[in-house]
Design a protein around this motif. Structure first.
Motif, PDB file in Angstrom:
ATOM      1  N   GLY A  60       0.831  -1.193   0.000  1.00  0.00           N
ATOM      2  CA  GLY A  60       0.000   0.000   0.000  1.00  0.00           C
ATOM      3  C   GLY A  60       0.866   1.243   0.000  1.00  0.00           C
ATOM      4  N   GLY A  61       0.273   2.360  -0.414  1.00  0.00           N
ATOM      5  CA  GLY A  61       1.028   3.598  -0.446  1.00  0.00           C
ATOM      6  C   GLY A  61       0.261   4.678  -1.180  1.00  0.00           C
ATOM      7  N   TYR A  62       0.982   5.709  -1.629  1.00  0.00           N
ATOM      8  CA  TYR A  62       0.363   6.832  -2.316  1.00  0.00           C
ATOM      9  C   TYR A  62       1.166   7.186  -3.558  1.00  0.00           C
ATOM     10  CZ  TYR A  62      -2.218   7.403   2.039  1.00  0.00           C
ATOM     11  OH  TYR A  62      -3.017   7.182   3.126  1.00  0.00           O
ATOM     12  N   ASP A  63       0.464   7.570  -4.627  1.00  0.00           N
ATOM     13  CA  ASP A  63       1.171   8.005  -5.822  1.00  0.00           C
ATOM     14  C   ASP A  63       1.553   9.473  -5.687  1.00  0.00           C
ATOM     15  OD1 ASP A  63      -1.106   9.510  -6.331  1.00  0.00           O
ATOM     16  OD2 ASP A  63      -1.897   8.138  -7.846  1.00  0.00           O
ATOM     17  N   SER A  64       2.162  10.026  -6.751  1.00  0.00           N
ATOM     18  CA  SER A  64       2.661  11.408  -6.683  1.00  0.00           C
ATOM     19  C   SER A  64       1.551  12.440  -6.552  1.00  0.00           C
ATOM     20  CB  SER A  64       3.486  11.723  -7.945  1.00  0.00           C
ATOM     21  OG  SER A  64       2.705  11.548  -9.117  1.00  0.00           O
ATOM     22  N   GLU A  65       0.314  12.051  -6.866  1.00  0.00           N
ATOM     23  CA  GLU A  65      -0.823  12.963  -6.746  1.00  0.00           C
ATOM     24  C   GLU A  65      -1.566  12.799  -5.424  1.00  0.00           C
ATOM     25  OE1 GLU A  65      -3.230  12.208 -10.134  1.00  0.00           O
ATOM     26  OE2 GLU A  65      -1.782  13.025 -11.569  1.00  0.00           O
ATOM     27  N   GLY A  66      -1.039  11.924  -4.568  1.00  0.00           N
ATOM     28  CA  GLY A  66      -1.651  11.729  -3.263  1.00  0.00           C
ATOM     29  C   GLY A  66      -2.768  10.717  -3.227  1.00  0.00           C
ATOM     30  N   ASN A  67      -2.983   9.992  -4.316  1.00  0.00           N
ATOM     31  CA  ASN A  67      -4.018   8.960  -4.360  1.00  0.00           C
ATOM     32  C   ASN A  67      -3.530   7.685  -3.697  1.00  0.00           C
ATOM     33  OD1 ASN A  67      -5.905  10.497  -6.012  1.00  0.00           O
ATOM     34  ND2 ASN A  67      -4.456  10.163  -7.696  1.00  0.00           N
ATOM     35  N   ARG A  68      -4.401   7.044  -2.928  1.00  0.00           N
ATOM     36  CA  ARG A  68      -4.064   5.778  -2.283  1.00  0.00           C
ATOM     37  C   ARG A  68      -4.059   4.672  -3.330  1.00  0.00           C
ATOM     38  NH1 ARG A  68      -1.388   3.844   2.122  1.00  0.00           N
ATOM     39  NH2 ARG A  68      -2.074   1.733   2.619  1.00  0.00           N
ATOM     40  N   VAL A  69      -2.989   3.881  -3.361  1.00  0.00           N
ATOM     41  CA  VAL A  69      -2.895   2.745  -4.274  1.00  0.00           C
ATOM     42  C   VAL A  69      -2.690   1.483  -3.454  1.00  0.00           C
ATOM     43  CG1 VAL A  69      -1.997   4.086  -6.212  1.00  0.00           C
ATOM     44  CG2 VAL A  69      -0.409   3.055  -4.589  1.00  0.00           C
ATOM     45  N   SER A  70      -3.134   0.352  -4.004  1.00  0.00           N
ATOM     46  CA  SER A  70      -3.067  -0.915  -3.280  1.00  0.00           C
ATOM     47  C   SER A  70      -1.891  -1.778  -3.704  1.00  0.00           C
ATOM     48  CB  SER A  70      -4.372  -1.699  -3.495  1.00  0.00           C
ATOM     49  OG  SER A  70      -4.596  -1.882  -4.883  1.00  0.00           O
ATOM     50  N   SER A  71      -1.297  -1.487  -4.864  1.00  0.00           N
ATOM     51  CA  SER A  71      -0.154  -2.265  -5.336  1.00  0.00           C
ATOM     52  C   SER A  71       0.572  -1.465  -6.398  1.00  0.00           C
ATOM     53  CB  SER A  71      -0.604  -3.614  -5.903  1.00  0.00           C
ATOM     54  OG  SER A  71      -1.444  -3.423  -7.015  1.00  0.00           O
ATOM     55  N   HIS A  72       1.686  -2.020  -6.888  1.00  0.00           N
ATOM     56  CA  HIS A  72       2.515  -1.292  -7.831  1.00  0.00           C
ATOM     57  C   HIS A  72       2.843  -2.165  -9.043  1.00  0.00           C
ATOM     58  CE1 HIS A  72       2.930   0.801  -4.022  1.00  0.00           C
ATOM     59  NE2 HIS A  72       3.286   1.866  -4.708  1.00  0.00           N
ATOM     60  N   ALA A  73       2.689  -1.600 -10.236  1.00  0.00           N
ATOM     61  CA  ALA A  73       2.846  -2.364 -11.468  1.00  0.00           C
ATOM     62  C   ALA A  73       4.282  -2.767 -11.747  1.00  0.00           C
ATOM     63  CB  ALA A  73       2.300  -1.564 -12.653  1.00  0.00           C
ATOM     64  N   ILE A  74       5.251  -2.231 -10.997  1.00  0.00           N
ATOM     65  CA  ILE A  74       6.643  -2.608 -11.206  1.00  0.00           C
ATOM     66  C   ILE A  74       6.878  -4.084 -10.911  1.00  0.00           C
ATOM     67  CG2 ILE A  74       7.452  -2.094  -8.878  1.00  0.00           C
ATOM     68  CD1 ILE A  74      10.000  -0.955 -10.128  1.00  0.00           C
ATOM     69  N   ASN A  75       5.923  -4.723 -10.224  1.00  0.00           N
ATOM     70  CA  ASN A  75       6.085  -6.153  -9.967  1.00  0.00           C
ATOM     71  C   ASN A  75       6.094  -6.960 -11.264  1.00  0.00           C
ATOM     72  OD1 ASN A  75       3.018  -5.587  -9.710  1.00  0.00           O
ATOM     73  ND2 ASN A  75       3.091  -7.795 -10.001  1.00  0.00           N
ATOM     74  N   GLY A  76       5.610  -6.379 -12.377  1.00  0.00           N
ATOM     75  CA  GLY A  76       5.711  -7.060 -13.660  1.00  0.00           C
ATOM     76  C   GLY A  76       7.149  -7.238 -14.087  1.00  0.00           C
ATOM     77  N   LEU A  77       7.954  -6.180 -13.956  1.00  0.00           N
ATOM     78  CA  LEU A  77       9.372  -6.247 -14.288  1.00  0.00           C
ATOM     79  C   LEU A  77      10.120  -7.154 -13.319  1.00  0.00           C
ATOM     80  CD1 LEU A  77      11.925  -5.248 -15.766  1.00  0.00           C
ATOM     81  CD2 LEU A  77      11.954  -3.292 -14.186  1.00  0.00           C
ATOM     82  N   LEU A  78       9.878  -6.972 -12.034  1.00  0.00           N
ATOM     83  CA  LEU A  78      10.570  -7.769 -11.014  1.00  0.00           C
ATOM     84  C   LEU A  78      10.207  -9.247 -11.114  1.00  0.00           C
ATOM     85  CD1 LEU A  78       9.968  -5.337  -8.005  1.00  0.00           C
ATOM     86  CD2 LEU A  78      12.009  -5.494  -9.449  1.00  0.00           C
ATOM     87  N   GLY A  79       8.927  -9.521 -11.334  1.00  0.00           N
ATOM     88  CA  GLY A  79       8.478 -10.902 -11.440  1.00  0.00           C
ATOM     89  C   GLY A  79       9.036 -11.604 -12.659  1.00  0.00           C
ATOM     90  N   SER A  80       9.176 -10.889 -13.768  1.00  0.00           N
ATOM     91  CA  SER A  80       9.711 -11.488 -14.981  1.00  0.00           C
ATOM     92  C   SER A  80      11.144 -11.961 -14.773  1.00  0.00           C
ATOM     93  CB  SER A  80       9.658 -10.485 -16.139  1.00  0.00           C
ATOM     94  OG  SER A  80       8.334 -10.124 -16.431  1.00  0.00           O
ATOM     95  N   ILE A  81      11.920 -11.178 -14.029  1.00  0.00           N
ATOM     96  CA  ILE A  81      13.301 -11.565 -13.732  1.00  0.00           C
ATOM     97  C   ILE A  81      13.328 -12.799 -12.839  1.00  0.00           C
ATOM     98  CG2 ILE A  81      15.461 -10.825 -12.648  1.00  0.00           C
ATOM     99  CD1 ILE A  81      14.670  -7.938 -13.373  1.00  0.00           C
ATOM    100  N   SER A  82      12.471 -12.816 -11.817  1.00  0.00           N
ATOM    101  CA  SER A  82      12.470 -13.935 -10.877  1.00  0.00           C
ATOM    102  C   SER A  82      11.994 -15.229 -11.526  1.00  0.00           C
ATOM    103  CB  SER A  82      11.604 -13.621  -9.654  1.00  0.00           C
ATOM    104  OG  SER A  82      10.232 -13.563 -10.000  1.00  0.00           O
ATOM    105  N   VAL A  83      11.081 -15.127 -12.489  1.00  0.00           N
ATOM    106  CA  VAL A  83      10.551 -16.324 -13.142  1.00  0.00           C
ATOM    107  C   VAL A  83      11.661 -17.126 -13.807  1.00  0.00           C
ATOM    108  CG1 VAL A  83       9.240 -17.087 -15.167  1.00  0.00           C
ATOM    109  CG2 VAL A  83       8.162 -15.605 -13.480  1.00  0.00           C
ATOM    110  N   ILE A  84      12.597 -16.441 -14.436  1.00  0.00           N
ATOM    111  CA  ILE A  84      13.699 -17.139 -15.110  1.00  0.00           C
ATOM    112  C   ILE A  84      14.454 -18.016 -14.115  1.00  0.00           C
ATOM    113  CG2 ILE A  84      15.858 -16.852 -16.377  1.00  0.00           C
ATOM    114  CD1 ILE A  84      14.754 -14.175 -17.403  1.00  0.00           C
ATOM    115  N   ALA A  85      14.770 -17.438 -12.955  1.00  0.00           N
ATOM    116  CA  ALA A  85      15.503 -18.196 -11.939  1.00  0.00           C
ATOM    117  C   ALA A  85      14.649 -19.317 -11.363  1.00  0.00           C
ATOM    118  CB  ALA A  85      15.955 -17.253 -10.825  1.00  0.00           C
ATOM    119  N   TYR A  86      13.380 -19.053 -11.105  1.00  0.00           N
ATOM    120  CA  TYR A  86      12.509 -20.070 -10.513  1.00  0.00           C
ATOM    121  C   TYR A  86      12.291 -21.251 -11.452  1.00  0.00           C
ATOM    122  CZ  TYR A  86      11.285 -16.918  -6.679  1.00  0.00           C
ATOM    123  OH  TYR A  86      11.313 -16.118  -5.576  1.00  0.00           O
ATOM    124  N   VAL A  87      12.235 -20.980 -12.750  1.00  0.00           N
ATOM    125  CA  VAL A  87      12.103 -22.072 -13.714  1.00  0.00           C
ATOM    126  C   VAL A  87      13.333 -22.976 -13.642  1.00  0.00           C
ATOM    127  CG1 VAL A  87      12.127 -22.620 -16.181  1.00  0.00           C
ATOM    128  CG2 VAL A  87      10.513 -20.936 -15.287  1.00  0.00           C
TER     129      VAL A  87
END
Length: 249
Positions: A70-97
């Motif tokens: 959880g957190g807030y974006d630059s405009e002060g809106n409350r967000v529940s998650s962050h889309a950067i997990n797409g990049l991070l997850g793609s890297i981890s998938v290679i190792a997990y495979v």
């Protein structure tokens, strides 16, 4: 998803936006997890599988923390998650495979690929327009839960016997991990908060999977992966709290 949302800056600016405004607890959780994994790496024989495990787990933990941070974006809106997990997850998938292939967990390999195609790649593609605002998150009805449970049990039954034929090292728990994890990935793709309930259950199954691997000694990655699944359990709980549906659709 908020249809009006669009990030107009560069990719590097977007990365900065994604990594700021988090609540403190997710960062503290990530730091603890990395420190624990580093200790496991340094206190045990270091070879290629140990290094691959550490790299995969590092980005995997970062990914799961981002999904439920959880957190807030630059405009002060409350967000529940962050889309950067797409990049991070793609890297981890290679190792997990690589790790799961070496351990003979063939259904876990497929589980990682399902996660990649349903969650990570769409986030990588839609980084400008993805929004983590919690107003669009949905919950399952009782009938929806019934369908999910029946689908998981049916998939587990089929995957278990196919896993035996494929000589999976642990077909019982590996098949269940895919049945639950694949369903959770699909629900996350459809913006259902229920995904964290299923991933929480999947984490317990993966604890059993990697505990068995550690006990039977057929994978050097068993100890760090076991510790990782315990970490994932904690992040699933945090994510479930942050991804509370405002309405059931």
């Amino acid at each position: 998803m908020d249809k009006a949302y669009r990030f107009e800056g560069t990719y590097l600016q977007w990365l900065k936006e994604e990594l700021t405004g988090w609540d403190r607890f997710p960062w503290a959780l990530f730091g603890f997890g990395v420190g624990f994994q580093l200790a496991i790496l340094l206190l045990n024989p270091i070879n290629w599988i140990a290094v691959v495990s550490f790299i995969g787990i590092f980005f995997g933990m970062w990914c799961t923390v981002a999904m439920g941070a959880g957190g807030y974006d630059s405009e002060g809106n409350r967000v529940s998650s962050h889309a950067i997990n797409g990049l991070l997850g793609s890297i981890s998938v290679i190792a997990y495979v690589i790790i799961n292939v070496s351990a003979g967990h063939y259904w876990s390999v497929l589980d990682q690929l399902v996660f990649l195609f349903l969650i990570d790649l769409p986030l990588l593609k839609n980084w400008r327009t993805w929004s983590g605002k919690s107003t669009e998150i949905k919950g399952l009805t009782k009938m929806g839960w019934l369908y999910v449970i029946v689908a998981i049990l049916a998939a587990w039954f089929v995957l278990y016997y196919v896993g035996i034929y494929l000589h999976d090292t642990n077909p019982l728990w590996d098949a269940l991990a895919l049945a639950i994890g694949g369903t959770a990935s699909w629900l996350c793709f459809r913006q259902y908060s229920t995904t964290y309930t299923l991933w929480l259950i999947s984490d317990f199954v993966n604890v059993l999977l990697w505990f068995t691997a550690l006990k039977d000694g057929y994978s050097q990655a068993a100890l760090p992966m076991l510790a990782m699944t315990l970490f994932y359990t904690a992040t699933a709980i945090v994510g479930k709290i942050n991804w509370r549906p405002n309405k059931v659709q």
